[in-house]
Design an enzyme around this catalytic site. Structure first.
Site, mmCIF file in Angstrom:
data_model
loop_
_atom_site.group_PDB
_atom_site.id
_atom_site.type_symbol
_atom_site.label_atom_id
_atom_site.label_comp_id
_atom_site.label_asym_id
_atom_site.label_seq_id
_atom_site.Cartn_x
_atom_site.Cartn_y
_atom_site.Cartn_z
ATOM 1 N N GLY A 155 0.856 -1.183 0.000
ATOM 2 C CA GLY A 155 0.000 0.000 0.000
ATOM 3 C C GLY A 155 0.889 1.229 0.000
ATOM 4 C CB ILE A 157 3.673 2.094 4.571
ATOM 5 C CG1 ILE A 157 2.864 3.131 5.358
ATOM 6 C CG2 ILE A 157 5.017 1.837 5.257
ATOM 7 C CD1 ILE A 157 2.411 2.698 6.747
ATOM 8 N NE ARG A 236 -1.558 -2.464 14.667
ATOM 9 C CZ ARG A 236 -1.059 -1.278 14.311
ATOM 10 N NH1 ARG A 236 0.205 -1.176 13.931
ATOM 11 N NH2 ARG A 236 -1.812 -0.203 14.349
ATOM 12 C CD GLU A 265 3.583 -3.881 19.805
ATOM 13 O OE1 GLU A 265 2.975 -2.802 19.760
ATOM 14 O OE2 GLU A 265 3.864 -4.562 18.798
ATOM 15 C CG HIS A 284 4.174 -0.333 17.608
ATOM 16 N ND1 HIS A 284 3.067 -1.133 17.744
ATOM 17 C CD2 HIS A 284 3.909 0.459 16.537
ATOM 18 C CE1 HIS A 284 2.176 -0.837 16.824
ATOM 19 N NE2 HIS A 284 2.671 0.130 16.069
HETATM 20 C C1 DGY Z 1 -0.198 3.082 13.333
HETATM 21 O O1 DGY Z 1 -0.419 4.275 13.111
HETATM 22 O O2 DGY Z 1 -0.983 2.186 13.033
HETATM 23 C C2 DGY Z 1 1.057 2.764 14.039
HETATM 24 O O3 DGY Z 1 1.415 1.431 13.921
HETATM 25 C C3 DGY Z 1 0.900 3.078 15.502
HETATM 26 O O4 DGY Z 1 -0.009 2.180 16.058
#
Ligand code: DGY
Length: 327
Positions: A155, A157, A236, A265, A284
């Site tokens: 996507g 990112i 995730r 986590e 994270h």
């Molecule tokens: C998001 O914006 O989803 C990041 O992983 C922070 O949770």
């Protein structure tokens, strides 16, 4: 002017808290993980808005006594903690913060690739432990140039990570549910999941957490990868069976893992994963830069204030119940 009643669950960026306070009375839970659900539910009884940083689960159970709620805004792009259908059924628009965190998250993801490939963290440890000269042997890494990166979930990112990989001289494969129609422009090639696993030198996970992606990487998937493969997860933790990853690293089924997200986590420091020498974990922090967190906070507050005024949220996940009209 009568102020709106808003529940804030999570620490609000200092740049935007004043904007909320100007028009809202706030019930502020800055460490919501330690707040019992019935306390949050009680606070939501009169609330018109909920502003969250993503640390609480937003579902039917939380929302059952919130008749006045008319907007939920979260400063994150991922929203696997939110039952969006439960909000839609109640006609409540839900806003997240896509777009503004793309480059920062791509930097961190590619940073993990680079650190893993070149053993940067291990090199630093050798320096601080007085082993400078051993470092030249022990922190030998691998080249990125000429290697193949396989992105699972291409996507926004993923595209930004692909650009960085291509700049480093890597070929980029991807796997999505559907083949993209801009492959040529992006210079990326689609592969079925199992082929991507077996062809990639670096497997990068960026797919959102859903029923489909939960547990997507287990023993079988790690066995399909090259023994020399690097596994990077910046999406995730629950997408990966952590003990299967541990076994893959321990048994040499893959070479190395670099994770920004884990299950559980936070991951406890005595977790078996740390018995392996070939692991790098960050807490994270994909979007955690000053600039990006400020942009996320601004967008999330824009969404909150718009919803309180029954105006359209800028970035609404459940558009069918977004408010209409001019923002
Ligand atoms: C998001 O914006 O989803 C990041 O992983 C922070 O949770």
């Amino acid at each position: 002017m009568k102020k709106h009643r808003v529940v804030v669950a999570g620490k609000v960026h200092e740049l935007v808290i004043g904007r909320i306070q100007d028009s809202c009375d706030i019930a502020y839970f800055d460490s919501p993980r330690s707040v019992p659900k019935d306390v949050l539910r009680e606070a939501l009884r009169d609330a018109e808005g909920l502003f969250s940083t993503g640390a609480i689960r937003v579902d039917d159970d939380l929302l059952r006594d919130s008749p006045k709620l008319r907007v939920v805004s979260q400063s994150s792009v991922g929203y696997d903690n939110v039952d969006v259908d439960a909000l839609t059924r109640r006609g409540i628009p839900f806003g997240n913060t896509p777009g503004v965190l793309v480059e920062a998250t791509a930097d961190l993801t590619f940073g993990l690739v680079l650190c893993a490939a070149r053993r940067i963290h291990e090199g630093f440890q050798l320096v601080t432990s007085g082993d400078w000269y051993r470092g030249t042997e022990l922190s030998f890494g691998v080249d990125l140039f000429g290697k193949t990166m396989g992105i699972v979930g291409l996507g926004s990112i993923g595209k930004a990570v692909a650009r960085r990989a291509q700049a480093a001289g890597m070929q980029v494969l991807y796997h999505n549910r559907h083949v993209r129609d801009d492959e040529e422009e992006l210079k990326v090639s689609y592969r079925p999941f199992s082929e991507l696993l077996s062809e990639s030198d670096f497997v990068v996970v960026l797919v959102p957490l859903s029923d489909e992606s939960r547990g997507m990487f287990g023993d079988e998937e790690f066995s399909r990868m090259k023994k020399t493969a690097y596994f990077i997860n910046a999406a995730r933790g629950l997408i990966v069976d952590t003990m299967a990853l541990y076994r893959a690293l321990r048994d040499g089924k893959i070479a190395y893992a670099a994770l920004d997200v884990t299950d559980p986590e936070p991951i406890p420091p005595d977790h078996p994963l740390f018995e392996t020498q070939n692991i790098l974990i960050t807490p994270h922090i994909g979007s955690a830069t000053h600039e990006t967190r400020a942009s996320m906070a601004r967008l999330a507050v824009d969404n909150l204030l718009a919803g309180l005024e029954k105006k359209p949220l800028t970035t609404c996940v459940n558009e069918s119940v977004n408010y209409r009209g001019t923002p």
